[in-house]
Design a protein around this motif. Sequence first.
Motif, PDB file in Angstrom:
ATOM      1  N   SER A  78      -5.626  -4.967  -1.858  1.00 12.79           N
ATOM      2  CA  SER A  78      -6.000  -5.238  -3.253  1.00 12.79           C
ATOM      3  C   SER A  78      -7.509  -5.396  -3.434  1.00 12.79           C
ATOM      4  N   ARG A  79      -8.259  -4.551  -2.746  1.00  7.78           N
ATOM      5  CA  ARG A  79      -9.729  -4.625  -2.833  1.00  7.78           C
ATOM      6  C   ARG A  79     -10.222  -4.029  -4.156  1.00  7.78           C
ATOM      7  N   LEU A  80     -11.369  -4.477  -4.600  1.00  3.32           N
ATOM      8  CA  LEU A  80     -12.079  -3.841  -5.698  1.00  3.32           C
ATOM      9  C   LEU A  80     -13.513  -3.658  -5.212  1.00  3.32           C
ATOM     10  N   ILE A  81     -13.874  -2.405  -4.940  1.00  2.00           N
ATOM     11  CA  ILE A  81     -15.114  -2.077  -4.239  1.00  2.00           C
ATOM     12  C   ILE A  81     -16.063  -1.335  -5.174  1.00  2.00           C
ATOM     13  N   ALA A  82     -17.339  -1.702  -5.138  1.00  2.00           N
ATOM     14  CA  ALA A  82     -18.344  -1.019  -5.952  1.00  2.00           C
ATOM     15  C   ALA A  82     -19.422  -0.412  -5.071  1.00  2.00           C
ATOM     16  N   TYR A  83     -19.724   0.864  -5.313  1.00  4.62           N
ATOM     17  CA  TYR A  83     -20.909   1.483  -4.704  1.00  4.62           C
ATOM     18  C   TYR A  83     -22.128   1.123  -5.543  1.00  4.62           C
ATOM     19  N   ILE A  84     -23.251   0.886  -4.868  1.00  5.94           N
ATOM     20  CA  ILE A  84     -24.525   0.649  -5.533  1.00  5.94           C
ATOM     21  C   ILE A  84     -25.534   1.624  -4.958  1.00  5.94           C
ATOM     22  N   ASP A 112     -19.665  -9.169 -10.388  1.00  8.23           N
ATOM     23  CA  ASP A 112     -18.886 -10.400 -10.319  1.00  8.23           C
ATOM     24  C   ASP A 112     -17.464 -10.203  -9.802  1.00  8.23           C
ATOM     25  N   LYS A 113     -16.767  -9.193 -10.295  1.00  7.71           N
ATOM     26  CA  LYS A 113     -15.346  -9.033 -10.004  1.00  7.71           C
ATOM     27  C   LYS A 113     -15.053  -8.257  -8.722  1.00  7.71           C
ATOM     28  N   TYR A 114     -16.077  -7.729  -8.091  1.00  8.75           N
ATOM     29  CA  TYR A 114     -15.843  -6.902  -6.904  1.00  8.75           C
ATOM     30  C   TYR A 114     -15.703  -7.755  -5.645  1.00  8.75           C
ATOM     31  N   ASP A 140       1.456   9.530   6.971  1.00 11.84           N
ATOM     32  CA  ASP A 140       1.087  10.387   8.093  1.00 11.84           C
ATOM     33  C   ASP A 140      -0.136   9.861   8.833  1.00 11.84           C
ATOM     34  N   MET A 141      -1.121   9.325   8.092  1.00  8.01           N
ATOM     35  CA  MET A 141      -2.348   8.863   8.737  1.00  8.01           C
ATOM     36  C   MET A 141      -2.242   7.419   9.221  1.00  8.01           C
ATOM     37  N   PHE A 142      -1.631   6.551   8.400  1.00 12.18           N
ATOM     38  CA  PHE A 142      -1.632   5.124   8.718  1.00 12.18           C
ATOM     39  C   PHE A 142      -0.251   4.540   8.995  1.00 12.18           C
ATOM     40  N   GLY A 143       0.738   5.400   9.252  1.00 17.22           N
ATOM     41  CA  GLY A 143       2.045   4.908   9.679  1.00 17.22           C
ATOM     42  C   GLY A 143       2.709   3.956   8.702  1.00 17.22           C
ATOM     43  N   GLY A 144       2.499   4.176   7.389  1.00 16.78           N
ATOM     44  CA  GLY A 144       3.173   3.367   6.383  1.00 16.78           C
ATOM     45  C   GLY A 144       2.371   2.198   5.849  1.00 16.78           C
ATOM     46  N   GLN A 145       1.136   2.023   6.299  1.00 16.91           N
ATOM     47  CA  GLN A 145       0.320   0.891   5.849  1.00 16.91           C
ATOM     48  C   GLN A 145      -0.417   1.259   4.560  1.00 16.91           C
ATOM     49  N   SER A 146       0.222   0.968   3.436  1.00 16.73           N
ATOM     50  CA  SER A 146      -0.331   1.353   2.138  1.00 16.73           C
ATOM     51  C   SER A 146      -1.572   0.558   1.771  1.00 16.73           C
ATOM     52  N   ASN A 147      -1.812  -0.573   2.424  1.00 17.43           N
ATOM     53  CA  ASN A 147      -2.999  -1.373   2.123  1.00 17.43           C
ATOM     54  C   ASN A 147      -4.268  -0.773   2.724  1.00 17.43           C
ATOM     55  N   LYS A 148      -4.150   0.357   3.438  1.00 18.69           N
ATOM     56  CA  LYS A 148      -5.316   0.974   4.070  1.00 18.69           C
ATOM     57  C   LYS A 148      -5.877   2.147   3.263  1.00 18.69           C
ATOM     58  N   VAL A 149      -5.337   2.389   2.077  1.00 15.01           N
ATOM     59  CA  VAL A 149      -5.830   3.483   1.238  1.00 15.01           C
ATOM     60  C   VAL A 149      -6.360   2.898  -0.064  1.00 15.01           C
ATOM     61  N   VAL A 150      -7.669   3.087  -0.329  1.00 18.83           N
ATOM     62  CA  VAL A 150      -8.341   2.546  -1.508  1.00 18.83           C
ATOM     63  C   VAL A 150      -8.612   3.696  -2.478  1.00 18.83           C
ATOM     64  N   CYS A 191       2.075  -3.078  -3.005  1.00 15.41           N
ATOM     65  CA  CYS A 191       0.972  -3.593  -2.200  1.00 15.41           C
ATOM     66  C   CYS A 191       0.155  -2.405  -1.720  1.00 15.41           C
ATOM     67  N   ASN A 192      -1.058  -2.264  -2.238  1.00 10.36           N
ATOM     68  CA  ASN A 192      -1.888  -1.131  -1.842  1.00 10.36           C
ATOM     69  C   ASN A 192      -3.299  -1.594  -1.520  1.00 10.36           C
ATOM     70  N   GLY A 193      -4.175  -0.637  -1.201  1.00  7.19           N
ATOM     71  CA  GLY A 193      -5.521  -0.983  -0.766  1.00  7.19           C
ATOM     72  C   GLY A 193      -6.482  -1.328  -1.873  1.00  7.19           C
ATOM     73  N   GLY A 194      -6.084  -1.107  -3.137  1.00  8.38           N
ATOM     74  CA  GLY A 194      -6.965  -1.408  -4.250  1.00  8.38           C
ATOM     75  C   GLY A 194      -7.725  -0.183  -4.731  1.00  8.38           C
ATOM     76  N   ALA A 195      -8.912  -0.397  -5.302  1.00  5.40           N
ATOM     77  CA  ALA A 195      -9.678   0.690  -5.915  1.00  5.40           C
ATOM     78  C   ALA A 195     -11.163   0.535  -5.606  1.00  5.40           C
ATOM     79  N   PHE A 196     -11.887   1.673  -5.696  1.00 10.50           N
ATOM     80  CA  PHE A 196     -13.338   1.594  -5.599  1.00 10.50           C
ATOM     81  C   PHE A 196     -13.957   2.383  -6.750  1.00 10.50           C
TER      82      PHE A 196
END
Length: 578
Positions: free
Chosen positions: A37-43, A56-58, A255-265, A298-303
């Motif tokens: 559940s990440r919220l990622i910002a590029y600067i 603030d929210k990232y 296929d890449m992470f063996g079912g770990q949906s929290n690893k894809v943002v 349950c997923n990795g969130g967004a960027f």
Amino acid sequence: MVFCSRMMRTLYFFLHLSALLEKLSYTTAHVAAGSDSRLIAYIGNWQSCPSAAQTDKYTHIIVAFAVSYNQNESKNDCNRQCVIGDNKPISICDDTPNSALVNQWKQAGKKVIVSFGGAGMGESSKGDMNHCWDYCFGKEQFVIQQLSTIVRKQNFDGVDISYKSYTNNDNALNFLRTVTSGLRSTLPDGSILTHSPMDSDLLITSAYYKMLKEEASSLDFIMPQYYDGIYHPVTDGLKGGSYTTISNYMMLVNDMFGGQSNKVVFGFCISDCSATGSNANAEQAVAVMDELRTYYECNGGAFLWTAEHDTNGEWSSAVSQTIATYAGCSCTPISQAVVNATVAPVATPLPQPVEKPTSASVAFEMTCPAGYNGFKATAYCAGFFHCVDGVVTGNPVTCGTRTAFDEAVQYCNWKDAFNCTVEIPFRTSGTPQTVVNPPTLRPVLPSVPDPDVTGLICPVEYTGLQPGPLCDSFFSCVHGVVMGNPISCAKGYKFDISLEYCNADNTVTNCPDWSPPRSLCPVGFIGYKATSNCAGYVYCDNGKQRQKEQSCGEGLFFDEKCSCCNWQDMVDCEEEEG
């Protein structure tokens, strides 16, 4: 930092929902960075430093970019020794290092990552003049040493690799592979390591994709840029378009992470992506993330690219509300569940059965209630399968030892914690039926690039245009993969291969012979489909056949009820004539 306690989750939730807390000072608004559940910002470090409201929210901040060139309008001046940043501290924003701002972000609970690469190092697009990556090939250990030093000296929490150039040569792949594994072993303990590939590089036929899959254990998560033009989740939704975004996302998870949906943002862009029609305002981004939640709660969130365009933090304030309430979902206490049902069905082949089931056996038939989105239990709650809009999607997943799938809570629970009511009905007379073991051989996506059997074929790793049937149309290829639908030439024109545009038909003499093969995929269908004699299967993506026919093996037929290869006498096969 694992973000699991109820108290912290409650604090995180109210931090993002309360209008009162939004008015608190920047230093008191602590947003914790977790493993989902990440919220990622590029600067962009050439951009103005963001305000407190814009960050603030990232949960994570990514400083872009660390590079090995000096910028030049016509062509960047590449450092031929691949020296990163001219041996000077990496700029944070306003083209200057700002260690105080980094410390401020970290004190607020955010992870601060440096991104190495970007478009200025070189892109695979036609006409790009920059090839700075080429000077880094063969200098992998030097690159690893430099990035590790930068992380330690500037107090970064990890490294993002943003590679956008060609991956059709061994030098590039060896560089990416070596740097990824080398950073994992040399960065400080607890450091974050990720890649942010273009969406075209995440097709299963891409060499970059295969490399990332090999190095998946080194990555904390991956950040697909779903705004580069191949996928259009903002305008088409996750299931629409020539290439469906959810199909690619599921492939990364399974296929890449063996079912770990929290690893894809999931990647978004606010205003820099009008050329691909992929800009996403807050409302559109929320809609995409809400739809994604129906597949992976349950997923990795967004960027986001980039925080500069998040005016007054309005975009992140809205998106964080749909993400933050699920923070900590990947670390469900063991006392509640051993296997979390939000892990999507896997695509790993299982061994064939040693002993053939008796003719009296019957397989459990997976069915979904009309319109239902969620998980349903398999026979005797031994596992679960995924329903999307009332349709079975993917293959079943088996629960862990001493657990069974509890439909009430939607995860694998202790067997003695609930009563399972899902059973296979038995005949009222005749020989009692016995339960068949779980599906015997699941189909997998092809690991080797195959020609697109709809008739549109791209040369291996080719990026450019190719002629369609009879040269009266053309289509786009990216890294050897067909992209989108054919574009028709005007009446009286044909596609000229040598010129790569539609020319007067009487001048085009190099049109290749073409005969359309038969497709097995129904319109709009996503999933596996049996061949005409049921001896094999193909994979369909939105009605398009994406692989050649795959064989199930001796004694087996493809069973569309379970999307698996099953015993021949267990499959009701209707062979098609002709």
